[in-house]
Scaffold this motif. Structure first.
Motif, PDB file in Angstrom:
ATOM      1  N   ALA A  52       0.835  -1.209   0.000  1.00  0.00           N
ATOM      2  CA  ALA A  52       0.000   0.000   0.000  1.00  0.00           C
ATOM      3  C   ALA A  52       0.870   1.259   0.000  1.00  0.00           C
ATOM      4  O   ALA A  52       0.627   2.198  -0.765  1.00  0.00           O
ATOM      5  N   LYS A  53       1.907   1.270   0.850  1.00  0.00           N
ATOM      6  CA  LYS A  53       2.798   2.435   0.912  1.00  0.00           C
ATOM      7  C   LYS A  53       3.597   2.584  -0.392  1.00  0.00           C
ATOM      8  O   LYS A  53       3.851   3.687  -0.845  1.00  0.00           O
ATOM      9  N   PHE A  54       3.966   1.441  -0.986  1.00  0.00           N
ATOM     10  CA  PHE A  54       4.691   1.480  -2.261  1.00  0.00           C
ATOM     11  C   PHE A  54       3.827   2.114  -3.351  1.00  0.00           C
ATOM     12  O   PHE A  54       4.314   2.923  -4.141  1.00  0.00           O
ATOM     13  N   LEU A  55       2.548   1.767  -3.386  1.00  0.00           N
ATOM     14  CA  LEU A  55       1.647   2.351  -4.395  1.00  0.00           C
ATOM     15  C   LEU A  55       1.610   3.868  -4.263  1.00  0.00           C
ATOM     16  O   LEU A  55       1.546   4.585  -5.258  1.00  0.00           O
ATOM     17  N   GLU A  56       1.677   4.349  -3.024  1.00  0.00           N
ATOM     18  CA  GLU A  56       1.644   5.796  -2.771  1.00  0.00           C
ATOM     19  C   GLU A  56       2.842   6.532  -3.347  1.00  0.00           C
ATOM     20  O   GLU A  56       2.770   7.734  -3.573  1.00  0.00           O
ATOM     21  N   THR A  57       3.953   5.827  -3.560  1.00  0.00           N
ATOM     22  CA  THR A  57       5.147   6.504  -4.077  1.00  0.00           C
ATOM     23  C   THR A  57       4.930   6.993  -5.505  1.00  0.00           C
ATOM     24  O   THR A  57       5.680   7.828  -6.000  1.00  0.00           O
ATOM     25  N   GLY A  58       3.920   6.437  -6.184  1.00  0.00           N
ATOM     26  CA  GLY A  58       3.645   6.857  -7.559  1.00  0.00           C
ATOM     27  C   GLY A  58       4.549   6.204  -8.583  1.00  0.00           C
ATOM     28  O   GLY A  58       4.550   6.572  -9.751  1.00  0.00           O
ATOM     29  N   ALA A  59       5.331   5.209  -8.161  1.00  0.00           N
ATOM     30  CA  ALA A  59       6.225   4.496  -9.084  1.00  0.00           C
ATOM     31  C   ALA A  59       5.430   3.897 -10.245  1.00  0.00           C
ATOM     32  O   ALA A  59       5.931   3.791 -11.366  1.00  0.00           O
ATOM     33  N   TYR A  60       4.195   3.504  -9.958  1.00  0.00           N
ATOM     34  CA  TYR A  60       3.293   3.007 -10.998  1.00  0.00           C
ATOM     35  C   TYR A  60       2.052   3.888 -10.987  1.00  0.00           C
ATOM     36  O   TYR A  60       1.349   3.934  -9.993  1.00  0.00           O
ATOM     37  N   PRO A  61       1.814   4.614 -12.099  1.00  0.00           N
ATOM     38  CA  PRO A  61       0.668   5.528 -12.119  1.00  0.00           C
ATOM     39  C   PRO A  61      -0.645   4.737 -12.110  1.00  0.00           C
ATOM     40  O   PRO A  61      -0.844   3.853 -12.933  1.00  0.00           O
ATOM     41  N   LEU A  62      -1.519   5.040 -11.155  1.00  0.00           N
ATOM     42  CA  LEU A  62      -2.747   4.272 -10.990  1.00  0.00           C
ATOM     43  C   LEU A  62      -4.009   4.992 -11.448  1.00  0.00           C
ATOM     44  O   LEU A  62      -5.048   4.370 -11.631  1.00  0.00           O
ATOM     45  N   ALA A  63      -3.932   6.313 -11.624  1.00  0.00           N
ATOM     46  CA  ALA A  63      -5.140   7.062 -11.968  1.00  0.00           C
ATOM     47  C   ALA A  63      -5.791   6.497 -13.236  1.00  0.00           C
ATOM     48  O   ALA A  63      -5.114   6.246 -14.232  1.00  0.00           O
ATOM     49  N   ARG A  64      -7.090   6.241 -13.125  1.00  0.00           N
ATOM     50  CA  ARG A  64      -7.909   5.721 -14.230  1.00  0.00           C
ATOM     51  C   ARG A  64      -7.467   4.354 -14.738  1.00  0.00           C
ATOM     52  O   ARG A  64      -7.914   3.900 -15.775  1.00  0.00           O
ATOM     53  N   ARG A  65      -6.593   3.679 -14.010  1.00  0.00           N
ATOM     54  CA  ARG A  65      -6.189   2.317 -14.402  1.00  0.00           C
ATOM     55  C   ARG A  65      -7.148   1.293 -13.795  1.00  0.00           C
ATOM     56  O   ARG A  65      -7.722   1.528 -12.735  1.00  0.00           O
ATOM     57  N   HIS A  66      -7.267   0.175 -14.470  1.00  0.00           N
ATOM     58  CA  HIS A  66      -8.121  -0.918 -14.023  1.00  0.00           C
ATOM     59  C   HIS A  66      -7.259  -1.861 -13.170  1.00  0.00           C
ATOM     60  O   HIS A  66      -6.283  -2.414 -13.660  1.00  0.00           O
ATOM     61  N   VAL A  67      -7.627  -2.005 -11.897  1.00  0.00           N
ATOM     62  CA  VAL A  67      -6.815  -2.742 -10.933  1.00  0.00           C
ATOM     63  C   VAL A  67      -7.631  -3.862 -10.279  1.00  0.00           C
ATOM     64  O   VAL A  67      -8.781  -3.656  -9.903  1.00  0.00           O
ATOM     65  N   LEU A  68      -7.021  -5.021 -10.168  1.00  0.00           N
ATOM     66  CA  LEU A  68      -7.665  -6.160  -9.515  1.00  0.00           C
ATOM     67  C   LEU A  68      -6.756  -6.634  -8.381  1.00  0.00           C
ATOM     68  O   LEU A  68      -5.559  -6.849  -8.598  1.00  0.00           O
ATOM     69  N   GLU A  69      -7.316  -6.771  -7.174  1.00  0.00           N
ATOM     70  CA  GLU A  69      -6.526  -7.317  -6.079  1.00  0.00           C
ATOM     71  C   GLU A  69      -6.979  -8.736  -5.786  1.00  0.00           C
ATOM     72  O   GLU A  69      -8.165  -9.010  -5.632  1.00  0.00           O
ATOM     73  N   LEU A  70      -6.015  -9.649  -5.699  1.00  0.00           N
ATOM     74  CA  LEU A  70      -6.291 -11.041  -5.347  1.00  0.00           C
ATOM     75  C   LEU A  70      -6.046 -11.255  -3.862  1.00  0.00           C
ATOM     76  O   LEU A  70      -5.090 -10.707  -3.300  1.00  0.00           O
ATOM     77  N   GLY A  71      -6.885 -12.061  -3.224  1.00  0.00           N
ATOM     78  CA  GLY A  71      -6.700 -12.361  -1.801  1.00  0.00           C
ATOM     79  C   GLY A  71      -6.666 -11.102  -0.971  1.00  0.00           C
ATOM     80  O   GLY A  71      -5.803 -10.908  -0.122  1.00  0.00           O
ATOM     81  N   ALA A  72      -7.643 -10.216  -1.205  1.00  0.00           N
ATOM     82  CA  ALA A  72      -7.608  -8.864  -0.641  1.00  0.00           C
ATOM     83  C   ALA A  72      -7.705  -8.816   0.885  1.00  0.00           C
ATOM     84  O   ALA A  72      -7.204  -7.882   1.506  1.00  0.00           O
ATOM     85  N   GLY A  73      -8.344  -9.789   1.498  1.00  0.00           N
ATOM     86  CA  GLY A  73      -8.449  -9.790   2.963  1.00  0.00           C
ATOM     87  C   GLY A  73      -9.232  -8.600   3.480  1.00  0.00           C
ATOM     88  O   GLY A  73     -10.429  -8.482   3.242  1.00  0.00           O
TER      89      GLY A  73
END
Length: 187
Positions: A52-73
């Motif tokens: 989650a913290k890694f996603l916040e770094t913006g290393a991978y742009p997520l805006a308007r992207r289609h994202v699927l989480e497996l085993g989300a808990g």
């Protein structure tokens, strides 16, 4: 009868679990309910916090992207992605849907993309999750030998030529864990 109400309320309170706050760089923290009772999907594991913290770094742009989480808990990772503008589907087994719904509801005011929860059992049909997402997120999904083959089948069925899989896991040295990890990366 009325004599049942007391113990039932106590059980409900115990099941309500405890809230884990996940700080964000911008804006209020995510509030994630966990469950004291129940299986492994019920707490925010370290690997989920790291991803989650890694996603916040913006290393991978997520805006308007289609994202699927497996085993989300608890949904920590997917919810974070949705606050970063992604259109997210968090998936897990039937018994975790209620917890996912609670956490989606509690954090929906922070979401700038979109967020929904769906049942996905590894190894089963993934037609309803097509077309392939831009990103597949996995936090701590590699620890259980019986689920390796189904997980890998699901990954294969879900990924398109442009899908990026971000997998974060805690290296465990106990028991069969090193062997399971090795097998996963081999396959």
């Amino acid at each position: 009868g009325e004599d049942e109400a007391g113990p039932r309320r106590l059980r409900a309170a115990a099941m309500a679990g405890f809230v884990r706050e996940l700080e964000r760089r911008a804006g209020p923290a995510l509030r994630l309910e966990q469950r004291v009772a129940g299986g492994v999907g019920c707490v925010v594991w370290d690997a989920a916090l790291v991803l989650a913290k890694f996603l916040e770094t913006g290393a991978y742009p997520l805006a308007r992207r289609h994202v699927l989480e497996l085993g989300a808990g608890t949904g920590a990772v997917g919810i974070m992605a949705a606050t970063l503008g992604a259109n997210v589907t968090v998936t897990d087994l039937e018994e975790l849907q209620e917890l996912l719904m609670v956490n989606i509801e509690n954090n929906k005011h922070l979401v700038t993309g979109s967020l929904r929860a769906k049942v996905l059992k590894w190894g089963e049909d993934v037609t309803e999750f097509q077309p392939p997402p831009d990103y597949i997120l996995m936090a701590d999904c590699i620890y259980y030998e019986e689920s390796l083959e189904p997980l890998l089948k699901t990954l294969k069925d879900l990924t398109g030529p442009d899908t990026c899989v971000l997998c974060c896991y805690e290296q465990r040295t106990m028991g069969k864990n090193p062997e399971i990890e090795r097998k996963y990366f081999e396959v």
